[in-house]
Design a protein around this motif. Structure first.
Motif, PDB file in Angstrom:
ATOM      1  N   SER A 137      -0.058  21.163  16.897  1.00  0.00           N
ATOM      2  CA  SER A 137      -0.949  21.477  18.023  1.00  0.00           C
ATOM      3  C   SER A 137      -0.850  20.420  19.114  1.00  0.00           C
ATOM      4  CB  SER A 137      -2.399  21.592  17.538  1.00  0.00           C
ATOM      5  OG  SER A 137      -2.565  22.703  16.696  1.00  0.00           O
ATOM      6  N   ARG A 138      -0.710  19.158  18.699  1.00  0.00           N
ATOM      7  CA  ARG A 138      -0.603  18.080  19.678  1.00  0.00           C
ATOM      8  C   ARG A 138       0.662  18.206  20.509  1.00  0.00           C
ATOM      9  NH1 ARG A 138      -2.914  15.601  23.392  1.00  0.00           N
ATOM     10  NH2 ARG A 138      -3.096  13.327  23.332  1.00  0.00           N
ATOM     11  N   ALA A 139       1.693  18.756  19.915  1.00  0.00           N
ATOM     12  CA  ALA A 139       2.979  18.894  20.606  1.00  0.00           C
ATOM     13  C   ALA A 139       3.100  20.200  21.388  1.00  0.00           C
ATOM     14  CB  ALA A 139       4.117  18.803  19.582  1.00  0.00           C
ATOM     15  N   ASP A 140       2.071  21.025  21.334  1.00  0.00           N
ATOM     16  CA  ASP A 140       2.099  22.353  21.962  1.00  0.00           C
ATOM     17  C   ASP A 140       1.199  22.388  23.193  1.00  0.00           C
ATOM     18  OD1 ASP A 140       2.096  24.994  22.662  1.00  0.00           O
ATOM     19  OD2 ASP A 140       1.171  25.724  20.813  1.00  0.00           O
ATOM     20  N   PRO A 141       1.767  22.409  24.403  1.00  0.00           N
ATOM     21  CA  PRO A 141       0.954  22.417  25.622  1.00  0.00           C
ATOM     22  C   PRO A 141       0.055  23.643  25.744  1.00  0.00           C
ATOM     23  CG  PRO A 141       3.220  21.817  26.116  1.00  0.00           C
ATOM     24  CD  PRO A 141       3.204  22.316  24.700  1.00  0.00           C
ATOM     25  N   THR A 142       0.311  24.688  24.982  1.00  0.00           N
ATOM     26  CA  THR A 142      -0.533  25.886  25.045  1.00  0.00           C
ATOM     27  C   THR A 142      -1.706  25.819  24.072  1.00  0.00           C
ATOM     28  OG1 THR A 142       0.707  27.143  23.362  1.00  0.00           O
ATOM     29  CG2 THR A 142       1.518  27.234  25.637  1.00  0.00           C
ATOM     30  N   SER A 143      -1.753  24.783  23.241  1.00  0.00           N
ATOM     31  CA  SER A 143      -2.839  24.651  22.279  1.00  0.00           C
ATOM     32  C   SER A 143      -4.158  24.364  22.992  1.00  0.00           C
ATOM     33  CB  SER A 143      -2.532  23.518  21.293  1.00  0.00           C
ATOM     34  OG  SER A 143      -3.665  23.187  20.528  1.00  0.00           O
ATOM     35  N   SER A 144      -5.241  24.922  22.485  1.00  0.00           N
ATOM     36  CA  SER A 144      -6.556  24.712  23.088  1.00  0.00           C
ATOM     37  C   SER A 144      -7.002  23.263  23.004  1.00  0.00           C
ATOM     38  CB  SER A 144      -7.588  25.619  22.400  1.00  0.00           C
ATOM     39  OG  SER A 144      -7.677  25.304  21.014  1.00  0.00           O
ATOM     40  N   SER A 145      -6.429  22.506  22.088  1.00  0.00           N
ATOM     41  CA  SER A 145      -6.826  21.104  21.919  1.00  0.00           C
ATOM     42  C   SER A 145      -5.827  20.128  22.545  1.00  0.00           C
ATOM     43  CB  SER A 145      -6.981  20.777  20.429  1.00  0.00           C
ATOM     44  OG  SER A 145      -5.739  20.900  19.761  1.00  0.00           O
ATOM     45  N   TYR A 146      -4.828  20.654  23.245  1.00  0.00           N
ATOM     46  CA  TYR A 146      -3.752  19.806  23.763  1.00  0.00           C
ATOM     47  C   TYR A 146      -4.268  18.726  24.715  1.00  0.00           C
ATOM     48  CZ  TYR A 146       0.674  18.483  25.977  1.00  0.00           C
ATOM     49  OH  TYR A 146       1.757  17.794  26.440  1.00  0.00           O
ATOM     50  N   ALA A 147      -5.247  19.072  25.539  1.00  0.00           N
ATOM     51  CA  ALA A 147      -5.725  18.140  26.563  1.00  0.00           C
ATOM     52  C   ALA A 147      -6.705  17.106  26.024  1.00  0.00           C
ATOM     53  CB  ALA A 147      -6.377  18.913  27.706  1.00  0.00           C
ATOM     54  N   VAL A 148      -7.140  17.276  24.790  1.00  0.00           N
ATOM     55  CA  VAL A 148      -8.103  16.335  24.211  1.00  0.00           C
ATOM     56  C   VAL A 148      -7.406  15.024  23.874  1.00  0.00           C
ATOM     57  CG1 VAL A 148      -9.731  15.946  22.320  1.00  0.00           C
ATOM     58  CG2 VAL A 148      -9.414  18.256  23.247  1.00  0.00           C
ATOM     59  N   GLY A 149      -8.042  13.923  24.223  1.00  0.00           N
ATOM     60  CA  GLY A 149      -7.465  12.609  23.924  1.00  0.00           C
ATOM     61  C   GLY A 149      -7.708  12.226  22.472  1.00  0.00           C
ATOM     62  N   GLN A 150      -8.531  11.219  22.268  1.00  0.00           N
ATOM     63  CA  GLN A 150      -8.900  10.786  20.914  1.00  0.00           C
ATOM     64  C   GLN A 150      -7.685  10.438  20.054  1.00  0.00           C
ATOM     65  OE1 GLN A 150     -11.931  10.382  19.412  1.00  0.00           O
ATOM     66  NE2 GLN A 150     -13.195  11.024  21.126  1.00  0.00           N
ATOM     67  N   ASN A 151      -6.726   9.717  20.637  1.00  0.00           N
ATOM     68  CA  ASN A 151      -5.501   9.420  19.896  1.00  0.00           C
ATOM     69  C   ASN A 151      -5.735   8.690  18.568  1.00  0.00           C
ATOM     70  OD1 ASN A 151      -4.043  10.701  21.862  1.00  0.00           O
ATOM     71  ND2 ASN A 151      -3.287   8.834  22.835  1.00  0.00           N
ATOM     72  N   PRO A 152      -6.596   7.664  18.514  1.00  0.00           N
ATOM     73  CA  PRO A 152      -6.824   7.001  17.218  1.00  0.00           C
ATOM     74  C   PRO A 152      -7.371   7.962  16.172  1.00  0.00           C
ATOM     75  CG  PRO A 152      -7.625   5.649  19.023  1.00  0.00           C
ATOM     76  CD  PRO A 152      -7.301   6.984  19.611  1.00  0.00           C
ATOM     77  N   TYR A 153      -8.319   8.805  16.587  1.00  0.00           N
ATOM     78  CA  TYR A 153      -8.895   9.792  15.667  1.00  0.00           C
ATOM     79  C   TYR A 153      -7.820  10.776  15.236  1.00  0.00           C
ATOM     80  CZ  TYR A 153     -12.188  13.391  14.011  1.00  0.00           C
ATOM     81  OH  TYR A 153     -12.884  14.304  13.258  1.00  0.00           O
ATOM     82  N   ARG A 154      -7.009  11.247  16.183  1.00  0.00           N
ATOM     83  CA  ARG A 154      -5.909  12.162  15.851  1.00  0.00           C
ATOM     84  C   ARG A 154      -4.985  11.543  14.803  1.00  0.00           C
ATOM     85  NH1 ARG A 154      -4.387  16.480  19.041  1.00  0.00           N
ATOM     86  NH2 ARG A 154      -5.466  16.836  21.030  1.00  0.00           N
ATOM     87  N   MET A 155      -4.617  10.300  15.020  1.00  0.00           N
ATOM     88  CA  MET A 155      -3.712   9.625  14.098  1.00  0.00           C
ATOM     89  C   MET A 155      -4.296   9.546  12.695  1.00  0.00           C
ATOM     90  SD  MET A 155      -2.698   6.641  16.800  1.00  0.00           S
ATOM     91  CE  MET A 155      -2.113   5.479  15.573  1.00  0.00           C
ATOM     92  N   SER A 156      -5.587   9.208  12.624  1.00  0.00           N
ATOM     93  CA  SER A 156      -6.209   9.062  11.304  1.00  0.00           C
ATOM     94  C   SER A 156      -6.293  10.402  10.583  1.00  0.00           C
ATOM     95  CB  SER A 156      -7.606   8.439  11.437  1.00  0.00           C
ATOM     96  OG  SER A 156      -8.534   9.339  12.032  1.00  0.00           O
ATOM     97  N   LYS A 157      -6.573  11.469  11.312  1.00  0.00           N
ATOM     98  CA  LYS A 157      -6.677  12.774  10.675  1.00  0.00           C
ATOM     99  C   LYS A 157      -5.302  13.336  10.312  1.00  0.00           C
ATOM    100  CE  LYS A 157     -11.141  13.160  10.534  1.00  0.00           C
ATOM    101  NZ  LYS A 157     -11.867  13.148   9.250  1.00  0.00           N
ATOM    102  N   ALA A 158      -4.287  12.991  11.076  1.00  0.00           N
ATOM    103  CA  ALA A 158      -2.925  13.376  10.693  1.00  0.00           C
ATOM    104  C   ALA A 158      -2.543  12.690   9.383  1.00  0.00           C
ATOM    105  CB  ALA A 158      -1.934  13.004  11.804  1.00  0.00           C
ATOM    106  N   ALA A 159      -2.957  11.437   9.243  1.00  0.00           N
ATOM    107  CA  ALA A 159      -2.699  10.709   7.994  1.00  0.00           C
ATOM    108  C   ALA A 159      -3.474  11.339   6.842  1.00  0.00           C
ATOM    109  CB  ALA A 159      -3.075   9.241   8.158  1.00  0.00           C
TER     110      ALA A 159
END
Length: 252
Positions: free
Chosen positions: A150-172
């Motif tokens: 989803s992060r790599a998909d510009p058409t995703s509804s969540s694409y524009a959301v930042g929260q990079n540290p949170y994203r990284m932790s949840k990907a882990a």
């Protein structure tokens, strides 16, 4: 002391999704004993009293548990073994987010301690107790923001959301889920990554609750119901998957 009820541990149970899940799992059935894992016992006792006042059919109790502390995790595991002898369902719900767009190294350590290291070490500490269950389950509460696809998909509804540290932790945490399904699945344990969706909680601070409502955030009770469906076996066809409520799923 053995229990004839399904023994369920919910971490981060003093607010939000964890709080609502604890109640939802005991509201309609007498067969569940839900242990509310809380860092602050005083706050936990208030929450427990609130939920018990709603007269659930199942049993609710408290367990002091800070998933960022090995001492606390070990003490909790020993108490669960002494009191119940097993754990049937572990819901790794405790999580945090930080609002800073660019986290410092200490920020990253804090968020990974709770969102990744916590569920990793707690599940490992409870592995023997899960093995004693006839139908063990682990549910890791993650987020759509942890989806790399989803992060790599510009058409995703969540694409524009930042929260990079949170994203990284949840990907882990998502990777942990897949690893746990491989390891714990060897003795029959079923594992899921569950996204609660965009709901009104204090995850990013109490002051953001109205902001979440204004953006269409749902009640966290809807997320709790999604977890109940997993516990009840309604998502067994998606074991090892990245699922969310309403029967939907996300790409990794």
């Amino acid at each position: 002391m053995a229990s004839d009820k399904q023994v369920i541990l919910v971490t981060g149970a003093s607010s939000g999704v964890g709080y609502d899940t604890a109640y939802a799992l005991t509201a309609t059935t007498p067969t569940n004993h839900v242990i509310m894992g809380v860092r602050n016992l005083a706050k936990g006792e208030t929450c427990l009293a609130e939920l018990q006042a709603r007269k659930p059919k199942g049993i609710l109790s408290l367990l002091e548990l800070d998933v960022t502390s090995d001492k606390s995790v070990d003490a909790a595991a020993k108490k669960l073994e002494a009191d119940f002898g097993r754990v049937d369902v572990l819901i790794n719900n405790a999580g945090i987010a930080i609002k800073a767009p660019h986290a410092t190294r200490p920020d990253l350590r804090v968020i990974f301690e709770t969102n990744v290291f916590g569920p990793t070490m707690l599940t490992l500490a409870l592995k023997a107790l899960l093995q004693r269950s006839s139908a063990p389950r682990v549910i890791n509460v993650t987020s759509e923001l942890g989806s790399i696809a989803s992060r790599a998909d510009p058409t995703s509804s969540s694409y524009a959301v930042g929260q990079n540290p949170y994203r990284m932790s949840k990907a882990a945490l998502n990777m942990l889920t897949v690893c746990q399904q491989k390891e714990l699945g060897e003795f029959g344990c079923k594992v899921w990554a569950f996204c609660p969706g965009f709901v009104v909680t204090n995850l990013t601070g109490e002051g953001d609750r109205q902001w979440r409502k204004d953006l269409g955030g749902e009640s966290s009770e809807t997320s709790a119901q999604g977890i109940v469906e997993i516990v009840e076996g309604k998502r067994d066809g998606e074991v090892g998957g990245f699922v969310t409520k309403y029967g939907k799923a996300f790409p990794w």
